[in-house]
Enzyme design. Structure first.
Site, PDB file in Angstrom:
ATOM      1  N   GLN A 285       0.841  -1.212   0.000  1.00  0.00           N
ATOM      2  CA  GLN A 285       0.000   0.000   0.000  1.00  0.00           C
ATOM      3  C   GLN A 285       0.873   1.259   0.000  1.00  0.00           C
ATOM      4  O   GLN A 285       1.887   1.292   0.696  1.00  0.00           O
ATOM      5  CB  GLN A 285      -0.901   0.006   1.237  1.00  0.00           C
ATOM      6  CG  GLN A 285      -1.904  -1.139   1.290  1.00  0.00           C
ATOM      7  CD  GLN A 285      -3.091  -0.952   0.365  1.00  0.00           C
ATOM      8  OE1 GLN A 285      -3.239   0.076  -0.298  1.00  0.00           O
ATOM      9  NE2 GLN A 285      -3.934  -1.957   0.291  1.00  0.00           N
ATOM     10  N   TYR A 314      -6.398 -12.137  -2.149  1.00  0.00           N
ATOM     11  CA  TYR A 314      -5.599 -11.031  -2.690  1.00  0.00           C
ATOM     12  C   TYR A 314      -4.711 -10.481  -1.564  1.00  0.00           C
ATOM     13  O   TYR A 314      -4.750  -9.307  -1.229  1.00  0.00           O
ATOM     14  CB  TYR A 314      -6.484  -9.918  -3.265  1.00  0.00           C
ATOM     15  CG  TYR A 314      -7.547 -10.427  -4.203  1.00  0.00           C
ATOM     16  CD1 TYR A 314      -7.291 -10.547  -5.561  1.00  0.00           C
ATOM     17  CD2 TYR A 314      -8.792 -10.807  -3.724  1.00  0.00           C
ATOM     18  CE1 TYR A 314      -8.265 -11.034  -6.421  1.00  0.00           C
ATOM     19  CE2 TYR A 314      -9.775 -11.300  -4.580  1.00  0.00           C
ATOM     20  CZ  TYR A 314      -9.506 -11.407  -5.921  1.00  0.00           C
ATOM     21  OH  TYR A 314     -10.466 -11.879  -6.759  1.00  0.00           O
ATOM     22  N   GLU A 335      -2.637 -15.298  -3.083  1.00  0.00           N
ATOM     23  CA  GLU A 335      -2.074 -14.178  -3.829  1.00  0.00           C
ATOM     24  C   GLU A 335      -1.403 -14.735  -5.086  1.00  0.00           C
ATOM     25  O   GLU A 335      -0.783 -15.795  -5.041  1.00  0.00           O
ATOM     26  CB  GLU A 335      -1.064 -13.445  -2.909  1.00  0.00           C
ATOM     27  CG  GLU A 335      -0.014 -12.608  -3.593  1.00  0.00           C
ATOM     28  CD  GLU A 335      -0.575 -11.403  -4.342  1.00  0.00           C
ATOM     29  OE1 GLU A 335      -1.441 -10.694  -3.798  1.00  0.00           O
ATOM     30  OE2 GLU A 335      -0.141 -11.198  -5.493  1.00  0.00           O
ATOM     31  N   ASP A 383      -9.582  -8.071  -1.019  1.00  0.00           N
ATOM     32  CA  ASP A 383      -8.976  -6.773  -1.342  1.00  0.00           C
ATOM     33  C   ASP A 383      -8.469  -6.850  -2.779  1.00  0.00           C
ATOM     34  O   ASP A 383      -7.271  -6.830  -3.029  1.00  0.00           O
ATOM     35  CB  ASP A 383      -7.825  -6.513  -0.345  1.00  0.00           C
ATOM     36  CG  ASP A 383      -7.177  -5.143  -0.534  1.00  0.00           C
ATOM     37  OD1 ASP A 383      -7.692  -4.341  -1.337  1.00  0.00           O
ATOM     38  OD2 ASP A 383      -6.149  -4.883   0.113  1.00  0.00           O
ATOM     39  N   CYS A 410     -10.854  -0.766  -4.174  1.00  0.00           N
ATOM     40  CA  CYS A 410     -10.221   0.452  -4.688  1.00  0.00           C
ATOM     41  C   CYS A 410     -10.946   0.922  -5.938  1.00  0.00           C
ATOM     42  O   CYS A 410     -10.439   1.751  -6.688  1.00  0.00           O
ATOM     43  CB  CYS A 410      -8.728   0.215  -4.943  1.00  0.00           C
ATOM     44  SG  CYS A 410      -8.395  -1.102  -6.106  1.00  0.00           S
TER      45      CYS A 410
HETATM   46  N1  SAH Z   1      -4.206  -6.998   0.717  1.00  0.00           N
HETATM   47  C1  SAH Z   1      -2.896  -6.617   0.235  1.00  0.00           C
HETATM   48  C2  SAH Z   1      -2.809  -6.515  -1.306  1.00  0.00           C
HETATM   49  C3  SAH Z   1      -3.921  -5.829  -2.000  1.00  0.00           C
HETATM   50  S1  SAH Z   1      -3.598  -5.350  -3.643  1.00  0.00           S
HETATM   51  C4  SAH Z   1      -2.463  -5.306   0.866  1.00  0.00           C
HETATM   52  O1  SAH Z   1      -3.276  -4.604   1.441  1.00  0.00           O
HETATM   53  O2  SAH Z   1      -1.278  -4.989   0.786  1.00  0.00           O
HETATM   54  C5  SAH Z   1      -4.229  -6.647  -4.595  1.00  0.00           C
HETATM   55  C6  SAH Z   1      -3.343  -7.859  -4.670  1.00  0.00           C
HETATM   56  O3  SAH Z   1      -4.013  -8.826  -5.479  1.00  0.00           O
HETATM   57  C7  SAH Z   1      -1.988  -7.649  -5.332  1.00  0.00           C
HETATM   58  O4  SAH Z   1      -0.989  -8.149  -4.492  1.00  0.00           O
HETATM   59  C8  SAH Z   1      -2.069  -8.469  -6.637  1.00  0.00           C
HETATM   60  O5  SAH Z   1      -0.838  -9.058  -6.994  1.00  0.00           O
HETATM   61  C9  SAH Z   1      -3.088  -9.527  -6.278  1.00  0.00           C
HETATM   62  N2  SAH Z   1      -3.860 -10.138  -7.358  1.00  0.00           N
HETATM   63  C10 SAH Z   1      -4.265  -9.611  -8.526  1.00  0.00           C
HETATM   64  N3  SAH Z   1      -5.049 -10.464  -9.193  1.00  0.00           N
HETATM   65  C11 SAH Z   1      -5.147 -11.586  -8.434  1.00  0.00           C
HETATM   66  C12 SAH Z   1      -5.832 -12.844  -8.581  1.00  0.00           C
HETATM   67  N4  SAH Z   1      -6.566 -13.096  -9.641  1.00  0.00           N
HETATM   68  N5  SAH Z   1      -5.707 -13.726  -7.581  1.00  0.00           N
HETATM   69  C13 SAH Z   1      -4.971 -13.474  -6.481  1.00  0.00           C
HETATM   70  N6  SAH Z   1      -4.303 -12.324  -6.299  1.00  0.00           N
HETATM   71  C14 SAH Z   1      -4.384 -11.383  -7.256  1.00  0.00           C
END
Ligand code: SAH
Length: 452
Positions: A285, A314, A335, A383, A410
């Site tokens: 973030q 995620y 992830e 997320d 977001c």
């Molecule tokens: N919750 C974490 C990351 C949120 S951002 C935080 O707050 O830091 C969204 C995340 O989803 C990213 O790390 C991205 O790499 C991942 N992502 C994107 N598409 C995805 C999918 N289809 N399956 C799993 N993760 C995914």
């Protein structure tokens, strides 16, 4: 060609009626919408039409005749032109209202009866970003760093990026000056020639450590050793210098492979008292103080008592998972980026947290697997990126039916879409809490709890 209501270069006085989600003022001429930069609702402006299209057009402010009470002085036009800070001319309290209102309107359009709470804003909504990714280009024989003009690949040189940690701005200028000194060629995206494409910098909010990533078309960067030595001498807080290779003609900033040139191959920072390893390719973030607010709210909303099984979909480097693990029985994270999952596993060890399991994969696929294995989650935390939840993810939720979902979003457009889809399975949301993670920009972050 059908006649439009306006002609190119035509001048007229209009009153701004609305603001688009991107922060452009909207005026209507006989029902024909014109989009105007740096113009706020209620303002009367003399405009010149610059681009009349069939259904709508773009115009430029020649002279502002009245000022909105919500207007604040613009620091630099470049921030609006580049889209770094498209809301900079709107007073911060009005920015927060604007964002809430965006969500309300989307809910209304989707017939969702969900209360949108007042946004939680920042005390000091500038200089907050802990990360920068700045393009490097040659302009008239001089290597420059800055940002692209909106909807173009024309670089506008910028020294002070306004919303970035000022230490990061300093680091970018210092690296830019070294590249100039050693005559390292900037990347040329039309020909896919040259060397340095981007400079990426991350700075730990609590640790003050700095990571510099040079994104290069080729591994072989002239005078690399001297550049690295200079950077470490001039900025002792730099704990990591990494070379990332991106050889393809693409708009994607980072390439797939990295090489460590100095120090560690990760950055360390803290959030809510936990320590985190952050690799160059992992998501983290960008607004550290507001992230703590966001996570605290999300954990609060999850209502954990210590007995719950939680899925964090995620999960990135495990920031939310580990925060929740302190209040839950077990947390399963998923992830898609392997480096991020590797970070998450290290982060669990680093914080002596053992009731977590992280899987690499697409959330939609791993959710299906977990469902097949009869994993029963009490709380599902999501997320997702801007595109929201995949339909097959929603389907898996429909089989697993966790009692509670906490949705950190977001992008309110995909949030509204997904809530609709989840209603099919008996989920209902009552409130959405916006948390402003991106002051001065149009981006909207929020938390919504769904229960069955
Ligand atoms: N919750 C974490 C990351 C949120 S951002 C935080 O707050 O830091 C969204 C995340 O989803 C990213 O790390 C991205 O790499 C991942 N992502 C994107 N598409 C995805 C999918 N289809 N399956 C799993 N993760 C995914």
């Amino acid at each position: 060609m059908p006649e439009t209501a306006v002609k190119k270069n035509q001048e007229m006085t209009v009153t701004i009626e609305d603001l688009t989600y991107e922060g452009l003022g909207v005026a209507k001429v006989d029902g024909y919408p014109l989009f105007i930069e740096d113009a706020l609702p209620g303002e009367e402006v003399l405009i010149r039409v610059v681009k009349p299209l069939k259904q709508y057009g773009f115009a430029r402010v020649q002279k502002r005749l009245t000022d909105s009470p919500d207007r604040v002085e613009v620091t630099s036009r470049a921030y609006t032109q580049t889209g770094i800070a498209p809301l900079q001319h709107l007073a911060y309290p009005a920015q927060l209202k604007f964002k809430e209102e965006q969500i309300r309107q989307l809910y209304k359009k989707s017939h969702l009866d969900i209360e949108v709470l007042p946004s939680i804003g920042m005390a000091n909504p500038t200089g907050y970003r802990n990360k920068a990714q700045v393009p490097v280009r040659d302009i008239n024989g001089m290597l420059q760093t800055g940002f692209y003009k909106k909807r173009s690949h024309e670089l506008i040189p910028i020294d002070d990026f306004f919303i970035q940690d000022p230490k990061i701005d300093q680091a970018i200028m210092m690296v830019r000056d070294r590249l100039r000194e050693y005559h390292v060629p900037a990347y040329d995206e039309r020909k896919n020639t040259g060397v340095i494409r981007h400079i990426m910098v991350r700075r730990g909010y609590y640790s003050h450590e700095m990571m510099i990533v040079l994104v290069s078309r080729v591994w072989d960067v002239p005078h690399l050793d001297e550049i690295v030595a200079d950077i470490t001498k001039m900025m002792p807080e730099v704990t990591s210098i990494v070379l990332n290779r991106n050889s393809k003609p693409t708009n994607v900033i980072l390439g797939p492979s990295t090489r460590t040139l100095f120090g560690k191959d990760y950055l360390t920072d803290e959030l809510l008292g936990s320590k985190f390893h952050i690799s160059p390719l992992s998501f983290y973030q960008v607004n550290p103080t507001q992230t703590e607010v966001l996570y605290t709210k999300a954990v609060e909303q999850a209502g954990l008592t210590g007995n719950e099984v939680v899925i964090d979909a995620y999960s990135g480097i495990g920031t939310i998972s580990l925060t929740m693990a302190r209040h839950a029985k077990h947390v399963y994270g998923v992830e898609v980026v392997p480096d991020a999952v590797a970070d998450a596993r290290v982060n669990a060890e680093l914080n002596d947290i053992h009731n977590v399991t992280f899987e690499v994969g697409k959330a939609e696929d791993v959710m299906q697997t977990w469902k097949d294995q009869n994993l029963q989650a009490d709380v599902l935390m999501v997320d997702p990126p801007r595109k929201g939840l995949d339909p097959s993810f929603v389907e898996a939720v429909g089989y697993m039916l966790p009692k509670k979902m906490v949705y950190v979003s977001c992008n309110p457009a995909t949030l509204a879409r997904d809530i609709h889809a989840l209603e099919e399975f008996g989920y209902q949301a009552t409130t959405t809490q916006p948390v402003d993670m991106f002051p001065q920009t149009q981006h909207i972050e929020s938390i919504t709890v769904l229960t069955r």
